[in-house]
Write an enzyme that holds these catalytic residues in place. Structure first.
Site, PDB file in Angstrom:
ATOM      1  N   ASP A   1     -12.086 -11.962 -31.657  1.00 22.05           N
ATOM      2  CA  ASP A   1     -10.827 -11.618 -32.003  1.00 22.05           C
ATOM      3  C   ASP A   1     -10.789 -10.489 -33.081  1.00 22.05           C
ATOM      4  OD1 ASP A   1     -12.156 -12.901 -34.078  1.00 22.05           O
ATOM      5  OD2 ASP A   1     -10.628 -14.280 -34.550  1.00 22.05           O
TER       6      ASP A   1
ATOM      7  N   LYS B   1     -14.497 -18.854 -46.946  1.00 22.86           N
ATOM      8  CA  LYS B   1     -13.083 -19.203 -47.413  1.00 22.86           C
ATOM      9  C   LYS B   1     -13.076 -19.654 -48.829  1.00 22.86           C
ATOM     10  CE  LYS B   1     -11.341 -19.771 -42.824  1.00 22.86           C
ATOM     11  NZ  LYS B   1     -12.207 -19.474 -42.052  1.00 22.86           N
TER      12      LYS B   1
ATOM     13  N   ASP C   1      -8.659  -8.326 -37.845  1.00 25.94           N
ATOM     14  CA  ASP C   1      -8.899  -9.636 -36.939  1.00 25.94           C
ATOM     15  C   ASP C   1      -7.511 -10.065 -36.602  1.00 25.94           C
ATOM     16  OD1 ASP C   1      -9.110 -12.662 -38.430  1.00 25.94           O
ATOM     17  OD2 ASP C   1      -8.139 -11.098 -39.360  1.00 25.94           O
TER      18      ASP C   1
HETATM   19  P1  GTP Z   1      -8.139 -20.742 -35.068  1.00 29.25           P
HETATM   20  O1  GTP Z   1      -8.246 -22.057 -34.336  1.00 29.25           O
HETATM   21  O2  GTP Z   1      -6.719 -20.260 -35.096  1.00 29.25           O
HETATM   22  O3  GTP Z   1      -8.953 -20.776 -36.471  1.00 29.25           O
HETATM   23  O4  GTP Z   1      -9.010 -19.715 -34.119  1.00 29.25           O
HETATM   24  P2  GTP Z   1     -10.456 -19.826 -33.429  1.00 29.25           P
HETATM   25  O5  GTP Z   1     -10.405 -21.154 -32.722  1.00 29.25           O
HETATM   26  O6  GTP Z   1     -10.535 -18.634 -32.813  1.00 29.25           O
HETATM   27  O7  GTP Z   1     -11.450 -19.916 -34.573  1.00 29.25           O
HETATM   28  P3  GTP Z   1     -12.185 -18.733 -35.565  1.00 29.25           P
HETATM   29  O8  GTP Z   1     -11.113 -17.688 -35.617  1.00 29.25           O
HETATM   30  O9  GTP Z   1     -12.812 -19.349 -36.660  1.00 29.25           O
HETATM   31  O10 GTP Z   1     -13.057 -18.105 -34.434  1.00 29.25           O
HETATM   32  C1  GTP Z   1     -13.845 -16.848 -34.736  1.00 29.25           C
HETATM   33  C2  GTP Z   1     -14.394 -16.430 -33.407  1.00 29.25           C
HETATM   34  O11 GTP Z   1     -15.402 -17.643 -32.801  1.00 29.25           O
HETATM   35  C3  GTP Z   1     -13.295 -16.153 -32.206  1.00 29.25           C
HETATM   36  O12 GTP Z   1     -13.608 -15.231 -31.527  1.00 29.25           O
HETATM   37  C4  GTP Z   1     -13.439 -17.779 -31.537  1.00 29.25           C
HETATM   38  O13 GTP Z   1     -13.161 -17.572 -30.064  1.00 29.25           O
HETATM   39  C5  GTP Z   1     -14.690 -18.051 -31.509  1.00 29.25           C
HETATM   40  N1  GTP Z   1     -15.056 -19.399 -31.616  1.00 29.25           N
HETATM   41  C6  GTP Z   1     -14.587 -20.414 -32.278  1.00 29.25           C
HETATM   42  N2  GTP Z   1     -14.772 -21.744 -31.915  1.00 29.25           N
HETATM   43  C7  GTP Z   1     -15.452 -21.438 -30.906  1.00 29.25           C
HETATM   44  C8  GTP Z   1     -16.227 -22.409 -30.017  1.00 29.25           C
HETATM   45  O14 GTP Z   1     -16.155 -23.850 -30.171  1.00 29.25           O
HETATM   46  N3  GTP Z   1     -17.047 -22.142 -28.913  1.00 29.25           N
HETATM   47  C9  GTP Z   1     -17.041 -20.626 -28.508  1.00 29.25           C
HETATM   48  N4  GTP Z   1     -17.729 -20.148 -27.785  1.00 29.25           N
HETATM   49  N5  GTP Z   1     -16.171 -19.697 -29.483  1.00 29.25           N
HETATM   50  C10 GTP Z   1     -15.732 -20.203 -30.592  1.00 29.25           C
END
Ligand code: GTP
Length: 322
Positions: free
Chosen positions: A106, A157, A215
């Site tokens: 992202d 954070k 991001d």
């Molecule tokens: P929020 O729920 O809004 O915090 O977003 P998010 O679920 O994308 O979490 P975050 O922004 O912390 O994730 C950072 C990156 O890690 C993103 O590209 C997510 O798609 C990925 N990510 C987060 N959780 C997982 C997971 O459980 N499995 C995988 N494969 N990718 C994950």
């Protein structure tokens, strides 16, 4: 060189748009963010990418297929969400033989991946994290530097007293030794459970990046990212916009119809929506297949879930129609 792309998150902060579409498929300047990322990787001689998928996995595979931009794509599906560290451990069998890249799916940047990898090898630590300087580090993981850009402390954070305003930019070069630091078969946050310990062992290097970086974690960032890439707002294929309708600082997905004399400002509109004539939408997030009648005013901060039909004005700010 191989890369692992983390694209399995639920993207709760981008709800309701993320109910129907994974964040990595959100369009930016005409194509999904994952396409921008893969294009960048292809110019850095990445030959294989592993997509760590979970939430809405089939949509990602359907969009990308087995190969794109000359990169062979492999899909590693988690039975349950494994966070940001667990998916790396799950891909060990594909990545154990040489240093590799890990990227959040992202984030849009112009990081020189080949240079990052070279610096990682020269510095000889287990993990090298790309760092970006921001005004407010509290939403990110911030670092404290030791000598020669070794990271002495990594704080995810930091609510206050961040050790610096250099933050984790979501792009890492890792050595196979990393697998010894990630537990198997459970959700792991690499930011909270792995990097702080590596910092203590002086095995964490910070690669400072000063180029463009954004991001798309929240709607305002997503809109800002689109503006950063293009002067024209993103309007998806098949979307029709009526006469005298003004779209400012907004993103409209595909196959949406917008009537005449309507104003859309600082908002994201999903696909297959029908928005009437003389409608006013400001600072709103509207998911797929929403129908809004003529002459409707939508209050600032409104979020509308998929498939809703709006026939009366929404007058209170920050209303959620779900
Ligand atoms: P929020 O729920 O809004 O915090 O977003 P998010 O679920 O994308 O979490 P975050 O922004 O912390 O994730 C950072 C990156 O890690 C993103 O590209 C997510 O798609 C990925 N990510 C987060 N959780 C997982 C997971 O459980 N499995 C995988 N494969 N990718 C994950």
């Amino acid at each position: 060189m191989k890369a692992l792309l983390l694209v399995g998150g639920k993207a709760t902060r981008l709800k309701p748009l993320s109910i129907t579409r994974p964040k990595c498929l959100f369009p930016l300047a005409g194509k999904p963010i994952i396409d921008h990322i893969l294009e960048g990787l292809s110019t850095a001689s990445v030959s294989e990418a592993i997509l760590a998928v979970n939430n809405l996995a089939d949509k990602i595979e359907e969009h990308l297929g087995p190969e794109k931009y000359g990169i062979k794509l492999r899909y590693n599906l988690e039975n349950e969400p494994l966070g940001t560290g667990g998916p790396i451990k799950l891909a060990e069998k594909h990545l154990h033989d040489e240093d590799f890249l890990v990227l959040n799916g992202d984030i849009l940047s112009f990081i020189d991946y080949a240079e990052l990898m070279n610096r990682h090898k020269e510095e000889g630590s287990i993990a090298s994290i790309t760092l970006k300087q921001v005004e407010d580090p509290s939403r990110y993981g911030a670092v404290r530097f030791g000598t020669k850009d070794r990271i002495l402390e990594f704080i995810e954070k930091p609510e206050r007293d961040a050790p610096s305003n250099w933050i984790n930019a979501g792009c890492y070069a890792l050595s196979p030794e990393i697998f010894e630091y990630i537990p198997t078969g459970r959700k792991v946050s690499i930011e909270r459970e792995v990097y702080p310990g590596l910092a203590v062992k002086e095995q964490l290097y910070g690669y400072r990046y000063t180029g463009k970086w954004i991001d798309i974690g929240v709607p305002s960032d997503y809109l800002r990212a689109d503006k950063m890439l293009s002067d024209k707002p993103t309007v998806g294929k098949g979307t029709l916009i009526g006469q005298n309708t003004k779209i400012t600082d907004s993103i409209i997905w595909e196959n949406t119809r917008i009537g005449t004399n309507t104003s859309i400002q600082n908002s994201v509109i999903g696909s297959h929506c029908t928005i009437g004539n003389n409608v006013k939408i400001t600072d709103a997030v509207i998911a797929d297949n929403v129908r809004i009648e003529d002459l409707i005013i939508i209050a600032k901060g409104t979020k509308i879930w998929p498939n809703k039909h709006i026939e009366t004005n929404i007058t209170s700010p920050n209303t959620e129609i779900n």
